[in-house]
Motif scaffolding. Sequence first.
Motif, PDB file in Angstrom:
ATOM      1  N   ASP A 116       0.832  -1.206   0.000  1.00 36.36           N
ATOM      2  CA  ASP A 116       0.000   0.000   0.000  1.00 36.36           C
ATOM      3  C   ASP A 116       0.866   1.256   0.000  1.00 36.36           C
ATOM      4  O   ASP A 116       0.606   2.207  -0.734  1.00 36.36           O
ATOM      5  N   SER A 117       1.898   1.266   0.830  1.00 33.19           N
ATOM      6  CA  SER A 117       2.776   2.426   0.929  1.00 33.19           C
ATOM      7  C   SER A 117       3.530   2.657  -0.380  1.00 33.19           C
ATOM      8  O   SER A 117       3.741   3.809  -0.790  1.00 33.19           O
ATOM      9  N   MET A 118       3.916   1.580  -1.037  1.00 37.67           N
ATOM     10  CA  MET A 118       4.631   1.716  -2.306  1.00 37.67           C
ATOM     11  C   MET A 118       3.755   2.367  -3.365  1.00 37.67           C
ATOM     12  O   MET A 118       4.206   3.237  -4.123  1.00 37.67           O
ATOM     13  N   LEU A 119       2.476   1.981  -3.421  1.00 41.35           N
ATOM     14  CA  LEU A 119       1.589   2.518  -4.443  1.00 41.35           C
ATOM     15  C   LEU A 119       1.016   3.884  -4.062  1.00 41.35           C
ATOM     16  O   LEU A 119       0.883   4.760  -4.919  1.00 41.35           O
ATOM     17  N   ARG A 120       0.675   4.084  -2.803  1.00 41.30           N
ATOM     18  CA  ARG A 120       0.065   5.356  -2.394  1.00 41.30           C
ATOM     19  C   ARG A 120       1.088   6.462  -2.212  1.00 41.30           C
ATOM     20  O   ARG A 120       0.906   7.577  -2.690  1.00 41.30           O
TER      21      ARG A 120
ATOM     22  N   PRO B 158      -8.207  -9.923 -12.562  1.00 38.71           N
ATOM     23  CA  PRO B 158      -9.229 -10.389 -11.620  1.00 38.71           C
ATOM     24  C   PRO B 158      -9.666  -9.236 -10.722  1.00 38.71           C
ATOM     25  O   PRO B 158      -8.860  -8.371 -10.361  1.00 38.71           O
ATOM     26  N   ALA B 159     -10.934  -9.217 -10.369  1.00 40.85           N
ATOM     27  CA  ALA B 159     -11.499  -8.085  -9.633  1.00 40.85           C
ATOM     28  C   ALA B 159     -10.749  -7.798  -8.338  1.00 40.85           C
ATOM     29  O   ALA B 159     -10.512  -6.633  -7.997  1.00 40.85           O
ATOM     30  N   ALA B 160     -10.353  -8.849  -7.621  1.00 33.91           N
ATOM     31  CA  ALA B 160      -9.676  -8.640  -6.338  1.00 33.91           C
ATOM     32  C   ALA B 160      -8.329  -7.963  -6.537  1.00 33.91           C
ATOM     33  O   ALA B 160      -7.948  -7.067  -5.768  1.00 33.91           O
ATOM     34  N   LEU B 161      -7.594  -8.366  -7.570  1.00 33.56           N
ATOM     35  CA  LEU B 161      -6.305  -7.736  -7.849  1.00 33.56           C
ATOM     36  C   LEU B 161      -6.507  -6.291  -8.296  1.00 33.56           C
ATOM     37  O   LEU B 161      -5.817  -5.380  -7.833  1.00 33.56           O
ATOM     38  N   ARG B 162      -7.464  -6.087  -9.185  1.00 31.91           N
ATOM     39  CA  ARG B 162      -7.739  -4.733  -9.670  1.00 31.91           C
ATOM     40  C   ARG B 162      -8.094  -3.798  -8.525  1.00 31.91           C
ATOM     41  O   ARG B 162      -7.617  -2.661  -8.460  1.00 31.91           O
ATOM     42  N   ASP B 163      -8.908  -4.281  -7.590  1.00 33.26           N
ATOM     43  CA  ASP B 163      -9.339  -3.429  -6.483  1.00 33.26           C
ATOM     44  C   ASP B 163      -8.174  -3.033  -5.585  1.00 33.26           C
ATOM     45  O   ASP B 163      -8.125  -1.899  -5.080  1.00 33.26           O
ATOM     46  N   ILE B 164      -7.236  -3.953  -5.366  1.00 28.35           N
ATOM     47  CA  ILE B 164      -6.077  -3.623  -4.537  1.00 28.35           C
ATOM     48  C   ILE B 164      -5.276  -2.501  -5.165  1.00 28.35           C
ATOM     49  O   ILE B 164      -4.933  -1.506  -4.512  1.00 28.35           O
ATOM     50  N   VAL B 165      -4.978  -2.640  -6.445  1.00 27.56           N
ATOM     51  CA  VAL B 165      -4.144  -1.641  -7.118  1.00 27.56           C
ATOM     52  C   VAL B 165      -4.875  -0.310  -7.239  1.00 27.56           C
ATOM     53  O   VAL B 165      -4.365   0.741  -6.842  1.00 27.56           O
ATOM     54  N   MET B 166      -6.093  -0.328  -7.772  1.00 21.99           N
ATOM     55  CA  MET B 166      -6.782   0.921  -8.046  1.00 21.99           C
ATOM     56  C   MET B 166      -7.201   1.653  -6.765  1.00 21.99           C
ATOM     57  O   MET B 166      -7.180   2.892  -6.713  1.00 21.99           O
TER      58      MET B 166
ATOM     59  N   VAL C 250      -3.817   7.846  -9.547  1.00 24.85           N
ATOM     60  CA  VAL C 250      -2.541   8.148 -10.182  1.00 24.85           C
ATOM     61  C   VAL C 250      -1.371   7.353  -9.608  1.00 24.85           C
ATOM     62  O   VAL C 250      -1.361   6.982  -8.439  1.00 24.85           O
ATOM     63  N   LYS C 251      -0.417   7.101 -10.483  1.00 24.25           N
ATOM     64  CA  LYS C 251       0.923   6.675 -10.071  1.00 24.25           C
ATOM     65  C   LYS C 251       1.904   7.617 -10.741  1.00 24.25           C
ATOM     66  O   LYS C 251       2.041   7.628 -11.959  1.00 24.25           O
ATOM     67  N   GLN C 252       2.574   8.421  -9.931  1.00 22.82           N
ATOM     68  CA  GLN C 252       3.493   9.435 -10.404  1.00 22.82           C
ATOM     69  C   GLN C 252       4.930   8.931 -10.343  1.00 22.82           C
ATOM     70  O   GLN C 252       5.228   7.940  -9.677  1.00 22.82           O
TER      71      GLN C 252
ATOM     72  N   SER D  84       3.469  11.715 -15.007  1.00 20.58           N
ATOM     73  CA  SER D  84       2.140  11.652 -14.403  1.00 20.58           C
ATOM     74  C   SER D  84       1.298  10.650 -15.176  1.00 20.58           C
ATOM     75  O   SER D  84       1.051  10.820 -16.379  1.00 20.58           O
ATOM     76  N   THR D  85       0.867   9.597 -14.489  1.00 21.54           N
ATOM     77  CA  THR D  85       0.076   8.558 -15.142  1.00 21.54           C
ATOM     78  C   THR D  85      -1.112   8.180 -14.262  1.00 21.54           C
ATOM     79  O   THR D  85      -1.067   8.323 -13.045  1.00 21.54           O
ATOM     80  N   GLY D  86      -2.177   7.690 -14.918  1.00 18.53           N
ATOM     81  CA  GLY D  86      -3.328   7.229 -14.144  1.00 18.53           C
ATOM     82  C   GLY D  86      -4.604   7.303 -14.944  1.00 18.53           C
ATOM     83  O   GLY D  86      -4.601   7.305 -16.174  1.00 18.53           O
ATOM     84  N   THR D  87      -5.708   7.376 -14.217  1.00 23.11           N
ATOM     85  CA  THR D  87      -7.028   7.429 -14.839  1.00 23.11           C
ATOM     86  C   THR D  87      -7.803   8.615 -14.280  1.00 23.11           C
ATOM     87  O   THR D  87      -7.524   9.095 -13.182  1.00 23.11           O
ATOM     88  N   THR D  88      -8.779   9.075 -15.063  1.00 23.54           N
ATOM     89  CA  THR D  88      -9.622  10.158 -14.594  1.00 23.54           C
ATOM     90  C   THR D  88     -10.976  10.065 -15.268  1.00 23.54           C
ATOM     91  O   THR D  88     -11.138   9.409 -16.297  1.00 23.54           O
ATOM     92  N   GLY D  89     -11.971  10.698 -14.639  1.00 20.82           N
ATOM     93  CA  GLY D  89     -13.329  10.658 -15.163  1.00 20.82           C
ATOM     94  C   GLY D  89     -14.138   9.536 -14.532  1.00 20.82           C
ATOM     95  O   GLY D  89     -13.593   8.582 -13.966  1.00 20.82           O
ATOM     96  N   PRO D  90     -15.458   9.625 -14.594  1.00 20.97           N
ATOM     97  CA  PRO D  90     -16.323   8.576 -14.046  1.00 20.97           C
ATOM     98  C   PRO D  90     -16.000   7.224 -14.666  1.00 20.97           C
ATOM     99  O   PRO D  90     -15.830   7.112 -15.878  1.00 20.97           O
TER     100      PRO D  90
END
Length: 386
Positions: free
Chosen positions: A104-108, A173-181, A211-213, A257-263
């Motif tokens: 978590d600390s690495m990604l956040r 997989p949803a569980a992996l996606r949820d952890i990262v996002m 975002v992941k900067q 600067s990388t990531g996603t935005t918008g609904p």
Amino acid sequence: MHTTTRGKVVLALGWFVLAVVLLATATPPARAASPAEAAAPEIPAGVSAGVAVYDRETGTFTEEHNAHMQFRAASVVKLLIALDHLWDRGPSYSLPADDRSRLDSMLRASDDDAANHYWSNNGGSAIIDRMSAHLELEDTEGPPAGYSGYWGYTALSAADTVRIYRWILDRAPAALRDIVMSNLRASTRCGKDGFDQRFGVPASFQAPWAVKQGWSGFGDTSDCSNTTATTTATTAARRSIPAEASDVNLSRPALHSTGTTGPGDRSIVAVFTLHPQGASFGAAYTDTTRLVRSLNVPGAVKRTGTWFGTWGSKVQVRADATTASKALTTLPAGVEVQVGCQKRGQQVSVPPYTNDWWAYLPLYGGYVTNIYMSSPDNKLPGVPLC
């Protein structure tokens, strides 16, 4: 006048030929330009950039500029480090508590010590080889010869970064996606090393975003005052710039600067930049954010306000228009900021200047004395009252 049937046919044929000629020579109607054609990305002078913006709703790129150009990834590579660590842990992708906290600390907070741990324990460059194969990346390579321990020197492109996010969002997989996002949505204002992470996508667009900067080559000066800098000797070494040449530029300061935005994470944004030698973090922060603001990003809502340059170092953002209020963070030196409104508050003196006007900065959620705004008057022009 008498006209035979044969004459009528000839006359009709003549009119037909004339019509065809007129149609062939007429000016065709203008074709509406696509969003990507309407305006090219605004690359600041002296900046080299790789850009890709992908609209998940239409399945098209709205921006591409040097999309396959390789850059040293800096901390954006932590996406691959995290995916590799989670890869074979399905279906729940659960981790022991201490390991989950590290991930978590690495990604956040872009924790370098956490990345060092995974890089050392999971095979170093083998991580990049595995993820490149799994995600079908085209431009991604491990660190150059002689720098195998430098995970930040992994070669990565904007196009491959879009592929990484598309895999996470559409195939993981949803569980992996949820952890990262969930971690990227909770990106902290300050990195673990004390650098401000709110440039680019977060500075340009209102939430929701994730975002992941990445940053490299700015030394170890910490600007964020609400974080204790934890730059270790190992981390400092990874931020140093070697003299040797490489296929990927290792000498110029990098800010990504990388990531996603918008609904619904509608748009994926990947912006990689290299800045002139000696560029300050604040200058690179400003130029990268200006570039991102110029992009066509479907679904994103741009922040509103007026942009002003600032001067001074260690300028504090406070909870209210007084030096007695809580210090929320510190501005990167010389950064451009967006002002939402202004109001009168405590009179502040920084000789030879005295000013009782304060600017509210929506991105930071607090106030800065107008003394540090690059404007000739105490009251900022064109800025409404709070």
